[in-house]
Design an enzyme around this catalytic site. Structure first.
Site, short mmCIF file in Angstrom:
data_model
loop_
_atom_site.label_atom_id
_atom_site.label_comp_id
_atom_site.label_asym_id
_atom_site.label_seq_id
_atom_site.Cartn_x
_atom_site.Cartn_y
_atom_site.Cartn_z
CG ASP A 154 8.69 26.83 4.65
OD1 ASP A 154 8.81 27.28 5.80
OD2 ASP A 154 8.38 25.66 4.41
CG ASP B 266 11.15 25.63 8.96
OD1 ASP B 266 10.22 25.36 9.74
OD2 ASP B 266 10.98 25.84 7.74
#
Length: 155
Positions: free
Chosen positions: A113, A132
């Site tokens: 991330d 995501d």
């Protein structure tokens, strides 16, 4: 749907490769892009959203299995009840994003991330990635975009 899934997967993996490896976010840990609106912050997510279920090797394989199970479910669902092109695009986003995060877990043991966005005096401590976004948009699209309408005879 397959084309959307492939494009989503490629964009996700390419963005991670460029930001994490070419730009060196894995060692720099933070790059301010357009502060505070857009920053790159390295976060290895070993669990699910917001680091929940942050565990070891067993958790990794459980999360991989769950993601692949969801992908299989979505593929079967969309094949049995094709929702039209908007739903197929949504399904492709969800599948491509899920596969992107599965590949991260296989390559790194965690999901990479790096996107961090804040605004209006509120500092967001969390990071996310392109996969995501695609998973969220795809799931939302599948919920909000209706399937085929029954015909005049009720079928």
């Amino acid at each position: 749907m397959a084309i959307v899934a492939l494009i989503t997967f490629v964009i996700d993996q390419l963005s991670k490769w460029v930001v994490v490896h070419l730009m060196g976010l894995d060692t720099r840990l933070a790059i301010d892009v357009l502060p505070p609106f857009l920053n790159f912050r390295m976060a290895w997510n070993y669990g699910i959203n917001f680091g929940l279920l942050n565990g070891g090797e067993t958790t990794k394989w459980v999360l991989i299995s769950v993601a692949l199970g969801i992908v299989l479910f979505v593929l079967v669902w969309l094949r049995r009840d094709p929702p039209g092109w908007p739903g197929l695009v949504a399904g492709g986003l969800l599948v491509g994003g899920a596969i992107g995060n599965v590949v991260d877990r296989l390559l790194y043991g965690a999901v990479a991330d790096f996107l961090n966005m804040s605004c209006c005096g509120i500092e967001n401590p969390f990071a996310f990635n392109v996969a995501d976004i695609a998973i969220f948009a795809g799931a939302l699209g599948l919920v909000l975009l209706p399937g085929k309408k029954p015909g005049k005879n009720g079928t």
